[in-house]
Design a protein around this motif. Structure first.
Motif, PDB file in Angstrom:
ATOM      1  N   ILE A  73     -25.816   5.726  -2.715  1.00 29.75           N
ATOM      2  CA  ILE A  73     -24.475   5.295  -3.110  1.00 29.75           C
ATOM      3  C   ILE A  73     -24.588   4.582  -4.448  1.00 29.75           C
ATOM      4  CG2 ILE A  73     -22.466   3.897  -2.515  1.00 29.75           C
ATOM      5  CD1 ILE A  73     -23.524   3.997   0.427  1.00 29.75           C
ATOM      6  N   ASP A  74     -23.818   5.065  -5.426  1.00 34.62           N
ATOM      7  CA  ASP A  74     -23.694   4.367  -6.710  1.00 34.62           C
ATOM      8  C   ASP A  74     -22.502   3.437  -6.587  1.00 34.62           C
ATOM      9  OD1 ASP A  74     -25.714   6.039  -7.657  1.00 34.62           O
ATOM     10  OD2 ASP A  74     -24.281   7.484  -8.472  1.00 34.62           O
ATOM     11  N   GLU A  75     -22.630   2.217  -7.110  1.00 37.08           N
ATOM     12  CA  GLU A  75     -21.557   1.232  -6.987  1.00 37.08           C
ATOM     13  C   GLU A  75     -21.226   0.622  -8.334  1.00 37.08           C
ATOM     14  OE1 GLU A  75     -21.412  -1.630  -3.597  1.00 37.08           O
ATOM     15  OE2 GLU A  75     -21.528  -3.135  -5.190  1.00 37.08           O
ATOM     16  N   GLN A  76     -19.941   0.449  -8.562  1.00 37.10           N
ATOM     17  CA  GLN A  76     -19.484  -0.265  -9.753  1.00 37.10           C
ATOM     18  C   GLN A  76     -18.404  -1.246  -9.310  1.00 37.10           C
ATOM     19  OE1 GLN A  76     -18.569   2.112 -13.142  1.00 37.10           O
ATOM     20  NE2 GLN A  76     -17.712   0.416 -14.278  1.00 37.10           N
ATOM     21  N   THR A  77     -18.507  -2.481  -9.782  1.00 39.77           N
ATOM     22  CA  THR A  77     -17.539  -3.518  -9.453  1.00 39.77           C
ATOM     23  C   THR A  77     -16.602  -3.726 -10.633  1.00 39.77           C
ATOM     24  OG1 THR A  77     -19.179  -4.633  -8.069  1.00 39.77           O
ATOM     25  CG2 THR A  77     -17.271  -5.936  -8.753  1.00 39.77           C
ATOM     26  N   TYR A  78     -15.316  -3.874 -10.331  1.00 45.11           N
ATOM     27  CA  TYR A  78     -14.312  -4.142 -11.363  1.00 45.11           C
ATOM     28  C   TYR A  78     -13.753  -5.542 -11.145  1.00 45.11           C
ATOM     29  CZ  TYR A  78     -14.550   0.858 -12.190  1.00 45.11           C
ATOM     30  OH  TYR A  78     -14.988   2.116 -12.468  1.00 45.11           O
ATOM     31  N   HIS A  79     -13.320  -6.163 -12.219  1.00 47.59           N
ATOM     32  CA  HIS A  79     -12.835  -7.540 -12.135  1.00 47.59           C
ATOM     33  C   HIS A  79     -11.319  -7.636 -12.098  1.00 47.59           C
ATOM     34  CE1 HIS A  79     -16.910  -8.965 -12.518  1.00 47.59           C
ATOM     35  NE2 HIS A  79     -17.069  -8.166 -13.546  1.00 47.59           N
ATOM     36  N   ASN A  80     -10.656  -6.492 -12.021  1.00 48.05           N
ATOM     37  CA  ASN A  80      -9.203  -6.514 -11.899  1.00 48.05           C
ATOM     38  C   ASN A  80      -8.789  -5.621 -10.739  1.00 48.05           C
ATOM     39  OD1 ASN A  80      -9.982  -4.125 -13.185  1.00 48.05           O
ATOM     40  ND2 ASN A  80      -8.052  -3.923 -14.252  1.00 48.05           N
ATOM     41  N   GLU A  81      -7.652  -5.936 -10.158  1.00 54.74           N
ATOM     42  CA  GLU A  81      -7.132  -5.155  -9.042  1.00 54.74           C
ATOM     43  C   GLU A  81      -6.116  -4.152  -9.556  1.00 54.74           C
ATOM     44  OE1 GLU A  81      -5.533  -7.650  -5.965  1.00 54.74           O
ATOM     45  OE2 GLU A  81      -7.065  -9.162  -6.324  1.00 54.74           O
ATOM     46  N   LYS A  82      -5.997  -3.052  -8.852  1.00 52.21           N
ATOM     47  CA  LYS A  82      -4.957  -2.076  -9.175  1.00 52.21           C
ATOM     48  C   LYS A  82      -3.756  -2.233  -8.258  1.00 52.21           C
ATOM     49  CE  LYS A  82      -7.288   1.570 -11.583  1.00 52.21           C
ATOM     50  NZ  LYS A  82      -7.583   3.012 -11.629  1.00 52.21           N
ATOM     51  N   GLY A  83      -3.907  -2.963  -7.179  1.00 47.52           N
ATOM     52  CA  GLY A  83      -2.794  -3.189  -6.262  1.00 47.52           C
ATOM     53  C   GLY A  83      -2.441  -1.980  -5.418  1.00 47.52           C
ATOM     54  N   HIS A  84      -3.460  -1.262  -4.957  1.00 46.48           N
ATOM     55  CA  HIS A  84      -3.210  -0.110  -4.090  1.00 46.48           C
ATOM     56  C   HIS A  84      -2.425  -0.566  -2.853  1.00 46.48           C
ATOM     57  CE1 HIS A  84      -5.805   2.584  -6.370  1.00 46.48           C
ATOM     58  NE2 HIS A  84      -6.757   1.657  -6.345  1.00 46.48           N
ATOM     59  N   LYS A  85      -1.496   0.267  -2.418  1.00 34.90           N
ATOM     60  CA  LYS A  85      -0.643  -0.078  -1.276  1.00 34.90           C
ATOM     61  C   LYS A  85      -1.202   0.422   0.059  1.00 34.90           C
ATOM     62  CE  LYS A  85       2.558  -1.796  -3.913  1.00 34.90           C
ATOM     63  NZ  LYS A  85       2.286  -3.119  -4.374  1.00 34.90           N
ATOM     64  N   LYS A  86      -2.027   1.483   0.016  1.00 38.54           N
ATOM     65  CA  LYS A  86      -2.598   2.063   1.226  1.00 38.54           C
ATOM     66  C   LYS A  86      -3.888   2.766   0.861  1.00 38.54           C
ATOM     67  CE  LYS A  86       0.006   6.352   0.776  1.00 38.54           C
ATOM     68  NZ  LYS A  86       0.835   7.329   1.454  1.00 38.54           N
ATOM     69  N   PHE A  87      -4.515   3.371   1.833  1.00 37.20           N
ATOM     70  CA  PHE A  87      -5.719   4.139   1.573  1.00 37.20           C
ATOM     71  C   PHE A  87      -5.376   5.611   1.765  1.00 37.20           C
ATOM     72  CE2 PHE A  87      -9.776   6.134   2.059  1.00 37.20           C
ATOM     73  CZ  PHE A  87     -10.579   5.411   1.186  1.00 37.20           C
ATOM     74  N   LYS A  88      -5.671   6.437   0.767  1.00 35.66           N
ATOM     75  CA  LYS A  88      -5.292   7.845   0.851  1.00 35.66           C
ATOM     76  C   LYS A  88      -6.437   8.761   0.424  1.00 35.66           C
ATOM     77  CE  LYS A  88      -3.381   8.073  -3.787  1.00 35.66           C
ATOM     78  NZ  LYS A  88      -2.250   8.393  -4.596  1.00 35.66           N
ATOM     79  N   ILE A  89      -6.342   9.985   0.883  1.00 35.79           N
ATOM     80  CA  ILE A  89      -7.247  11.033   0.440  1.00 35.79           C
ATOM     81  C   ILE A  89      -6.593  11.695  -0.760  1.00 35.79           C
ATOM     82  CG2 ILE A  89      -8.337  13.231   1.017  1.00 35.79           C
ATOM     83  CD1 ILE A  89      -8.432  12.260   3.949  1.00 35.79           C
ATOM     84  N   ALA A  90      -7.286  11.684  -1.880  1.00 38.51           N
ATOM     85  CA  ALA A  90      -6.771  12.299  -3.117  1.00 38.51           C
ATOM     86  C   ALA A  90      -7.328  13.709  -3.242  1.00 38.51           C
ATOM     87  CB  ALA A  90      -7.169  11.456  -4.326  1.00 38.51           C
ATOM     88  N   TYR A  91      -6.522  14.580  -3.798  1.00 37.97           N
ATOM     89  CA  TYR A  91      -6.941  15.975  -3.971  1.00 37.97           C
ATOM     90  C   TYR A  91      -6.914  16.350  -5.426  1.00 37.97           C
ATOM     91  CZ  TYR A  91      -6.355  16.253   1.043  1.00 37.97           C
ATOM     92  OH  TYR A  91      -6.477  16.038   2.390  1.00 37.97           O
TER      93      TYR A  91
END
Length: 91
Positions: A73-91
């Motif tokens: 697993i490659d991991e990257q941490t971000y210091h800002n939030e995007k404010g996602h409302k739910k968890f979804k599968i993107a296509y």
């Protein structure tokens, strides 16, 4: 709240990985998305508490589906939030 990007390597496409990850993410209050990449990996962006994210990662690494084999697993941490409302599968 922390925002992470993970790239999952291994046997992660065509084995129900995205649906399994979505179910686990929803159980832990994680918001974001997951999608297949052209190179055979799966990319995920997730926002939640550090504790929820680490619990999710531990659970998915325990391979709850016998066909899923996460190798690295490659991991990257971000210091800002995007404010996602739910968890979804993107296509």
């Amino acid at each position: 709240m922390t925002r992470l990007q993970w790239i999952f390597h291994g046997q992660v496409q065509g084995v129900g990985f995205r649906a399994t990850a979505q179910s686990i993410a929803q159980q832990h209050g994680i918001k974001g998305w997951i999608k297949n990449r052209d190179d055979g990996t799966v990319e995920m962006e997730a926002e939640a508490s550090d504790e929820s994210l680490q619990t999710f990662l531990k659970t998915i690494q325990e391979e709850p589906n016998p066909f899923i084999k996460v190798r690295t697993i490659d991991e990257q941490t971000y210091h800002n939030e995007k404010g996602h409302k739910k968890f979804k599968i993107a296509y």
